[in-house]
Design an enzyme around this catalytic site. Structure first.
Site, PDB file in Angstrom:
ATOM      1  N   GLU A  57      29.468  24.265  73.573  1.00 17.19           N
ATOM      2  CA  GLU A  57      28.798  25.081  72.561  1.00 17.19           C
ATOM      3  C   GLU A  57      29.675  25.252  71.330  1.00 17.19           C
ATOM      4  O   GLU A  57      29.193  25.204  70.194  1.00 17.19           O
ATOM      5  CB  GLU A  57      28.452  26.458  73.141  1.00 17.19           C
ATOM      6  CG  GLU A  57      27.480  26.407  74.309  1.00 17.19           C
ATOM      7  CD  GLU A  57      28.169  26.376  75.659  1.00 17.19           C
ATOM      8  OE1 GLU A  57      27.665  27.010  76.583  1.00 17.19           O
ATOM      9  OE2 GLU A  57      29.221  25.690  75.772  1.00 17.19           O
ATOM     10  N   ASP A 205      46.628   0.425 106.487  1.00 22.79           N
ATOM     11  CA  ASP A 205      46.410  -0.338 105.255  1.00 22.79           C
ATOM     12  C   ASP A 205      47.391  -0.022 104.133  1.00 22.79           C
ATOM     13  O   ASP A 205      47.459  -0.785 103.162  1.00 22.79           O
ATOM     14  CB  ASP A 205      44.992  -0.083 104.728  1.00 22.79           C
ATOM     15  CG  ASP A 205      43.914  -0.520 105.709  1.00 22.79           C
ATOM     16  OD1 ASP A 205      44.218  -1.369 106.569  1.00 22.79           O
ATOM     17  OD2 ASP A 205      42.783  -0.011 105.608  1.00 22.79           O
TER      18      ASP A 205
END
Length: 370
Positions: A57, A205
Protein backbone atom coordinates in the site's frame (compact mmCIF):
# COMPACT_ATOMS: atom_id res chain seq x y z
CA UNK A 1 -20.26 -9.14 -0.25
CA UNK A 2 -20.28 -6.04 -2.40
CA UNK A 3 -21.09 -6.05 -6.08
CA UNK A 4 -17.87 -5.69 -8.03
CA UNK A 5 -17.67 -4.48 -11.62
CA UNK A 6 -15.39 -5.55 -14.44
CA UNK A 7 -12.78 -2.90 -13.67
CA UNK A 8 -12.72 -3.88 -9.99
CA UNK A 9 -11.85 -7.42 -11.05
CA UNK A 10 -9.26 -6.19 -13.52
CA UNK A 11 -7.60 -4.00 -10.91
CA UNK A 12 -7.52 -6.77 -8.31
CA UNK A 13 -6.12 -9.19 -10.86
CA UNK A 14 -3.34 -6.68 -11.48
CA UNK A 15 -2.77 -6.41 -7.73
CA UNK A 16 -2.40 -10.19 -7.57
CA UNK A 17 0.15 -10.10 -10.39
CA UNK A 18 2.11 -7.51 -8.42
CA UNK A 19 1.86 -9.58 -5.23
CA UNK A 20 3.28 -12.60 -7.03
CA UNK A 21 6.50 -10.67 -7.61
CA UNK A 22 7.22 -11.22 -3.92
CA UNK A 23 6.73 -14.98 -4.13
CA UNK A 24 10.41 -15.64 -3.46
CA UNK A 25 11.38 -12.58 -1.43
CA UNK A 26 8.56 -11.46 0.91
CA UNK A 27 8.84 -14.41 3.29
CA UNK A 28 8.06 -14.59 6.19
CA UNK A 29 5.60 -11.80 5.40
CA UNK A 30 2.65 -12.39 3.08
CA UNK A 31 2.82 -11.64 -0.64
CA UNK A 32 0.76 -8.49 -1.13
CA UNK A 33 0.04 -6.24 -4.10
CA UNK A 34 -1.82 -2.94 -4.29
CA UNK A 35 -3.33 -0.85 -7.09
CA UNK A 36 -4.60 2.73 -6.69
CA UNK A 37 -7.17 3.84 -9.27
CA UNK A 38 -9.08 7.01 -10.05
CA UNK A 39 -12.16 5.69 -11.81
CA UNK A 40 -10.76 3.28 -14.36
CA UNK A 41 -7.32 4.91 -14.51
CA UNK A 42 -4.58 3.23 -12.49
CA UNK A 43 -2.47 5.94 -10.83
CA UNK A 44 -0.26 3.88 -8.51
CA UNK A 45 1.03 0.34 -8.04
CA UNK A 46 3.05 -1.35 -5.34
CA UNK A 47 4.02 -4.74 -3.97
CA UNK A 48 5.76 -5.99 -0.86
CA UNK A 49 9.31 -6.93 -1.76
CA UNK A 50 10.75 -8.17 1.54
CA UNK A 51 10.26 -8.05 5.29
CA UNK A 52 11.29 -4.75 6.81
CA UNK A 53 10.68 -2.80 3.61
CA UNK A 54 7.64 -0.79 2.56
CA UNK A 55 4.35 -2.65 2.30
CA UNK A 56 2.43 -2.78 -0.97
CA UNK A 57 0.00 0.00 0.00
CA UNK A 58 2.81 2.41 0.87
CA UNK A 59 4.53 1.79 -2.45
CA UNK A 60 1.32 2.30 -4.41
CA UNK A 61 0.44 5.47 -2.48
CA UNK A 62 3.91 6.85 -3.06
CA UNK A 63 3.53 6.25 -6.80
CA UNK A 64 0.07 7.84 -6.84
CA UNK A 65 1.00 10.92 -4.82
CA UNK A 66 -1.82 13.48 -4.60
CA UNK A 67 -3.87 11.42 -7.06
CA UNK A 68 -4.61 8.98 -4.24
CA UNK A 69 -7.13 11.40 -2.73
CA UNK A 70 -10.64 10.18 -3.56
CA UNK A 71 -9.27 7.05 -5.27
CA UNK A 72 -9.99 3.35 -4.76
CA UNK A 73 -7.25 1.12 -3.35
CA UNK A 74 -7.27 -2.55 -4.39
CA UNK A 75 -5.24 -4.71 -1.99
CA UNK A 76 -4.81 -8.47 -2.05
CA UNK A 77 -4.78 -8.73 1.77
CA UNK A 78 -6.53 -6.70 4.45
CA UNK A 79 -4.37 -3.64 5.24
CA UNK A 80 -2.49 -4.01 8.50
CA UNK A 81 -3.50 -1.98 11.54
CA UNK A 82 -0.53 -2.56 13.86
CA UNK A 83 3.01 -1.30 14.21
CA UNK A 84 5.61 -3.86 13.20
CA UNK A 85 8.84 -3.03 11.42
CA UNK A 86 6.75 -0.53 9.44
CA UNK A 87 3.76 1.67 10.43
CA UNK A 88 0.14 0.52 9.83
CA UNK A 89 -0.92 0.56 6.19
CA UNK A 90 -4.48 1.42 7.24
CA UNK A 91 -3.16 4.71 8.63
CA UNK A 92 -1.31 5.44 5.40
CA UNK A 93 -4.49 4.91 3.36
CA UNK A 94 -6.44 7.17 5.71
CA UNK A 95 -3.78 9.88 5.54
CA UNK A 96 -3.83 9.71 1.73
CA UNK A 97 -7.62 10.32 1.84
CA UNK A 98 -8.58 7.38 -0.37
CA UNK A 99 -12.35 7.05 -0.76
CA UNK A 100 -12.63 3.26 -1.00
CA UNK A 101 -10.59 0.18 -0.14
CA UNK A 102 -11.30 -3.23 -1.66
CA UNK A 103 -9.26 -6.13 -0.33
CA UNK A 104 -9.32 -9.76 -1.40
CA UNK A 105 -8.93 -11.72 1.82
CA UNK A 106 -9.08 -10.92 5.53
CA UNK A 107 -5.73 -11.19 7.31
CA UNK A 108 -6.04 -13.93 9.99
CA UNK A 109 -3.05 -12.53 11.88
CA UNK A 110 -4.50 -11.91 15.37
CA UNK A 111 -2.81 -8.50 15.33
CA UNK A 112 -4.88 -7.51 12.28
CA UNK A 113 -7.90 -9.81 11.68
CA UNK A 114 -10.59 -7.26 10.97
CA UNK A 115 -8.75 -4.43 12.67
CA UNK A 116 -7.54 -2.89 9.42
CA UNK A 117 -11.01 -2.91 7.88
CA UNK A 118 -12.53 -1.48 11.08
CA UNK A 119 -9.99 1.33 11.25
CA UNK A 120 -10.63 2.28 7.63
CA UNK A 121 -14.40 2.20 8.09
CA UNK A 122 -14.16 4.32 11.24
CA UNK A 123 -12.35 6.95 9.18
CA UNK A 124 -15.27 7.12 6.74
CA UNK A 125 -13.69 5.02 4.00
CA UNK A 126 -15.92 2.62 2.06
CA UNK A 127 -14.54 -0.87 2.65
CA UNK A 128 -15.37 -4.06 0.72
CA UNK A 129 -13.76 -7.49 0.74
CA UNK A 130 -13.88 -10.89 -0.95
CA UNK A 131 -12.90 -9.90 -4.48
CA UNK A 132 -10.84 -12.75 -6.03
CA UNK A 133 -10.50 -14.21 -2.56
CA UNK A 134 -9.66 -17.73 -3.73
CA UNK A 135 -6.79 -16.53 -5.91
CA UNK A 136 -5.41 -14.32 -3.16
CA UNK A 137 -5.65 -17.15 -0.64
CA UNK A 138 -3.80 -19.52 -2.99
CA UNK A 139 -0.95 -17.02 -3.27
CA UNK A 140 -0.50 -17.01 0.51
CA UNK A 141 -1.49 -20.53 1.55
CA UNK A 142 1.44 -20.84 3.93
CA UNK A 143 1.05 -17.49 5.66
CA UNK A 144 -2.70 -17.92 6.05
CA UNK A 145 -2.33 -21.44 7.44
CA UNK A 146 0.41 -20.40 9.86
CA UNK A 147 -1.71 -17.57 11.20
CA UNK A 148 -4.75 -19.83 11.59
CA UNK A 149 -3.23 -23.05 12.88
CA UNK A 150 0.33 -22.24 13.94
CA UNK A 151 1.97 -24.54 11.40
CA UNK A 152 3.32 -24.06 7.89
CA UNK A 153 1.88 -25.37 4.65
CA UNK A 154 3.54 -28.72 3.89
CA UNK A 155 4.24 -29.31 0.21
CA UNK A 156 5.60 -32.81 -0.43
CA UNK A 157 7.67 -33.39 -3.54
CA UNK A 158 8.27 -36.82 -5.00
CA UNK A 159 9.68 -37.99 -8.32
CA UNK A 160 9.04 -41.52 -9.50
CA UNK A 161 8.84 -43.87 -12.43
CA UNK A 162 5.58 -45.13 -13.89
CA UNK A 163 5.72 -48.06 -11.48
CA UNK A 164 6.10 -45.75 -8.47
CA UNK A 165 9.83 -46.19 -7.85
CA UNK A 166 12.18 -43.40 -6.81
CA UNK A 167 15.60 -45.04 -7.17
CA UNK A 168 17.24 -48.29 -8.12
CA UNK A 169 17.87 -50.85 -5.40
CA UNK A 170 21.43 -49.51 -5.22
CA UNK A 171 20.05 -46.06 -4.37
CA UNK A 172 20.95 -44.54 -7.76
CA UNK A 173 18.34 -41.93 -8.70
CA UNK A 174 20.11 -39.38 -10.93
CA UNK A 175 18.16 -38.68 -12.86
CA UNK A 176 14.67 -40.11 -12.95
CA UNK A 177 13.17 -36.92 -14.37
CA UNK A 178 14.46 -34.61 -17.09
CA UNK A 179 15.87 -31.09 -17.14
CA UNK A 180 12.52 -29.29 -17.28
CA UNK A 181 11.14 -31.10 -14.23
CA UNK A 182 14.31 -30.50 -12.23
CA UNK A 183 14.28 -26.80 -13.14
CA UNK A 184 10.68 -26.62 -11.97
CA UNK A 185 11.71 -28.14 -8.63
CA UNK A 186 14.26 -25.36 -8.11
CA UNK A 187 11.60 -22.72 -8.76
CA UNK A 188 9.44 -24.30 -6.05
CA UNK A 189 12.39 -24.51 -3.70
CA UNK A 190 13.08 -20.80 -4.19
CA UNK A 191 9.60 -19.73 -3.01
CA UNK A 192 9.68 -21.96 0.08
CA UNK A 193 10.58 -20.87 3.58
CA UNK A 194 12.57 -24.06 4.02
CA UNK A 195 13.55 -27.26 2.25
CA UNK A 196 12.98 -30.23 4.56
CA UNK A 197 14.51 -33.68 4.43
CA UNK A 198 15.18 -36.62 6.70
CA UNK A 199 18.44 -37.94 8.08
CA UNK A 200 18.19 -41.01 5.83
CA UNK A 201 18.43 -38.82 2.73
CA UNK A 202 21.32 -36.83 4.20
CA UNK A 203 23.30 -40.00 4.95
CA UNK A 204 22.48 -41.72 1.66
CA UNK A 205 22.70 -38.85 -0.83
CA UNK A 206 24.52 -35.97 0.92
CA UNK A 207 22.27 -33.42 -0.86
CA UNK A 208 22.94 -29.68 -0.96
CA UNK A 209 19.23 -28.78 -0.78
CA UNK A 210 19.92 -25.38 -2.32
CA UNK A 211 18.45 -23.48 -5.25
CA UNK A 212 20.39 -23.82 -8.49
CA UNK A 213 19.18 -21.92 -11.53
CA UNK A 214 20.27 -19.01 -13.79
CA UNK A 215 17.85 -16.50 -12.24
CA UNK A 216 19.19 -14.62 -9.21
CA UNK A 217 18.05 -15.85 -5.82
CA UNK A 218 16.18 -13.25 -3.77
CA UNK A 219 16.38 -15.21 -0.51
CA UNK A 220 18.01 -18.50 0.40
CA UNK A 221 15.52 -20.93 1.94
CA UNK A 222 16.51 -22.57 5.20
CA UNK A 223 17.37 -26.26 5.17
CA UNK A 224 15.72 -28.43 7.82
CA UNK A 225 16.83 -31.94 8.72
CA UNK A 226 14.57 -34.24 10.73
CA UNK A 227 17.31 -36.07 12.61
CA UNK A 228 16.03 -37.76 15.77
CA UNK A 229 19.43 -38.98 16.99
CA UNK A 230 21.65 -36.16 15.67
CA UNK A 231 23.50 -38.23 13.08
CA UNK A 232 23.94 -35.38 10.57
CA UNK A 233 27.62 -35.31 9.58
CA UNK A 234 29.27 -31.91 10.22
CA UNK A 235 30.88 -32.27 6.78
CA UNK A 236 27.52 -32.66 5.00
CA UNK A 237 27.19 -30.56 1.85
CA UNK A 238 24.01 -28.88 3.08
CA UNK A 239 26.23 -26.70 5.30
CA UNK A 240 28.05 -25.31 2.27
CA UNK A 241 25.17 -23.32 0.74
CA UNK A 242 23.74 -19.96 1.77
CA UNK A 243 20.87 -19.98 4.23
CA UNK A 244 20.29 -21.34 7.70
CA UNK A 245 20.49 -25.02 8.59
CA UNK A 246 18.07 -26.26 11.27
CA UNK A 247 18.37 -29.73 12.78
CA UNK A 248 15.36 -31.07 14.69
CA UNK A 249 16.03 -33.89 17.13
CA UNK A 250 15.01 -35.64 20.35
CA UNK A 251 18.40 -37.08 21.30
CA UNK A 252 20.22 -34.44 23.32
CA UNK A 253 23.82 -35.17 24.35
CA UNK A 254 27.10 -33.93 22.92
CA UNK A 255 26.36 -34.59 19.25
CA UNK A 256 24.93 -31.08 18.83
CA UNK A 257 28.22 -29.25 19.40
CA UNK A 258 29.93 -30.12 16.07
CA UNK A 259 26.77 -29.19 14.17
CA UNK A 260 26.42 -25.91 16.04
CA UNK A 261 30.04 -25.20 15.18
CA UNK A 262 29.04 -25.43 11.52
CA UNK A 263 26.38 -22.77 12.15
CA UNK A 264 23.38 -25.07 12.50
CA UNK A 265 20.44 -24.18 14.69
CA UNK A 266 19.83 -27.22 16.88
CA UNK A 267 16.24 -27.58 18.09
CA UNK A 268 15.09 -30.33 20.44
CA UNK A 269 11.46 -31.22 19.83
CA UNK A 270 9.99 -32.11 23.19
CA UNK A 271 8.20 -35.47 23.09
CA UNK A 272 4.45 -35.36 23.32
CA UNK A 273 3.32 -36.94 26.61
CA UNK A 274 2.20 -40.48 26.08
CA UNK A 275 3.88 -40.86 22.68
CA UNK A 276 7.13 -42.61 21.83
CA UNK A 277 10.16 -40.35 22.15
CA UNK A 278 12.61 -42.25 19.95
CA UNK A 279 11.88 -40.06 16.94
CA UNK A 280 10.90 -36.48 16.27
CA UNK A 281 7.16 -35.94 16.62
CA UNK A 282 6.32 -34.52 13.21
CA UNK A 283 3.26 -32.53 14.23
CA UNK A 284 5.25 -30.89 17.04
CA UNK A 285 8.11 -30.23 14.62
CA UNK A 286 5.77 -28.45 12.22
CA UNK A 287 4.42 -26.24 14.98
CA UNK A 288 7.96 -25.35 16.00
CA UNK A 289 8.77 -24.36 12.42
CA UNK A 290 5.61 -22.26 12.47
CA UNK A 291 6.93 -20.52 15.58
CA UNK A 292 10.09 -19.81 13.59
CA UNK A 293 7.87 -17.89 11.09
CA UNK A 294 8.04 -20.43 8.28
CA UNK A 295 5.13 -20.29 5.85
CA UNK A 296 5.75 -22.96 3.21
CA UNK A 297 7.82 -26.12 3.57
CA UNK A 298 9.14 -27.99 0.56
CA UNK A 299 9.72 -31.60 1.62
CA UNK A 300 12.20 -33.63 -0.44
CA UNK A 301 12.74 -36.81 1.48
CA UNK A 302 13.09 -40.54 1.24
CA UNK A 303 10.32 -43.08 1.67
CA UNK A 304 10.46 -43.09 5.48
CA UNK A 305 9.78 -39.40 6.12
CA UNK A 306 7.47 -39.09 3.11
CA UNK A 307 5.48 -42.09 4.33
CA UNK A 308 5.28 -40.78 7.90
CA UNK A 309 3.98 -37.38 6.77
CA UNK A 310 1.38 -39.07 4.57
CA UNK A 311 0.27 -41.52 7.24
CA UNK A 312 -0.09 -38.73 9.82
CA UNK A 313 -2.12 -36.66 7.34
CA UNK A 314 0.35 -33.77 7.56
CA UNK A 315 0.71 -33.19 3.81
CA UNK A 316 -1.27 -30.19 2.55
CA UNK A 317 -0.19 -30.43 -1.09
CA UNK A 318 1.69 -33.09 -3.02
CA UNK A 319 3.66 -32.39 -6.20
CA UNK A 320 4.47 -35.70 -7.81
CA UNK A 321 6.81 -35.72 -10.83
CA UNK A 322 6.09 -38.73 -13.01
CA UNK A 323 8.74 -39.99 -15.43
CA UNK A 324 7.82 -42.32 -18.32
CA UNK A 325 10.21 -45.05 -17.16
CA UNK A 326 9.97 -48.47 -15.50
CA UNK A 327 12.45 -49.38 -12.75
CA UNK A 328 11.14 -52.77 -11.65
CA UNK A 329 10.02 -54.32 -8.35
CA UNK A 330 13.44 -54.19 -6.67
CA UNK A 331 13.67 -50.41 -6.96
CA UNK A 332 12.85 -48.21 -3.97
CA UNK A 333 9.26 -47.10 -3.28
CA UNK A 334 8.29 -43.43 -2.98
CA UNK A 335 6.74 -43.87 0.49
CA UNK A 336 6.74 -46.53 3.17
CA UNK A 337 3.16 -46.90 4.30
CA UNK A 338 1.28 -49.39 6.38
CA UNK A 339 -1.05 -51.27 4.01
CA UNK A 340 -4.73 -50.43 4.45
CA UNK A 341 -6.91 -53.24 5.75
CA UNK A 342 -9.23 -52.79 2.79
CA UNK A 343 -9.26 -50.75 -0.39
CA UNK A 344 -11.96 -48.41 0.91
CA UNK A 345 -9.60 -47.40 3.74
CA UNK A 346 -6.81 -46.25 1.39
CA UNK A 347 -5.82 -42.61 1.72
CA UNK A 348 -7.35 -40.61 -1.14
CA UNK A 349 -6.01 -37.56 -2.98
CA UNK A 350 -7.67 -35.32 -5.53
CA UNK A 351 -5.84 -34.47 -8.75
CA UNK A 352 -5.90 -30.68 -8.84
CA UNK A 353 -3.65 -30.11 -11.85
CA UNK A 354 -1.47 -31.96 -14.35
CA UNK A 355 1.37 -30.10 -16.07
CA UNK A 356 3.64 -31.38 -18.82
CA UNK A 357 7.35 -30.67 -18.22
CA UNK A 358 9.38 -31.95 -21.12
CA UNK A 359 8.92 -35.72 -21.22
CA UNK A 360 7.59 -35.79 -17.64
CA UNK A 361 4.38 -34.86 -15.86
CA UNK A 362 3.89 -32.89 -12.67
CA UNK A 363 0.74 -34.01 -10.88
CA UNK A 364 -0.52 -31.65 -8.20
CA UNK A 365 -2.54 -33.47 -5.55
CA UNK A 366 -4.61 -32.28 -2.61
CA UNK A 367 -5.87 -34.42 0.27
CA UNK A 368 -9.25 -35.92 -0.48
CA UNK A 369 -11.94 -37.37 1.73
CA UNK A 370 -12.61 -41.01 2.50
Amino acid sequence: MSDFNAFDRQAMQRALELAARGAESADPNPRVGCVIAQGTAIVGEGWHVRAGEAHAEVGALSAAGERAAGATAYVTLEPCSHFGRTPPCADALIAARVARVIFAVRDPNPRVSGGGAARLAAAGIDVASGLLEAQASALNVGFLQRMRSGRPWVRLKTAASLDGRTALASGASRWITGDAARADVHDWRARSSAIVTGIGTVLADDPRLDVRRPAPLARAPARVVIDSRLRTPPAARLFDAAGQVIVLHVAGGDAAAPLAARGARIERIEPVPGKECTRVDLAAALHRLGELAMNELWVEAGPTLAGALLEERLVDEWLHYLAPKLLGPQALPLARLAPPARLAAAQVFEIAEVTRLGADLRVRLLPGRN
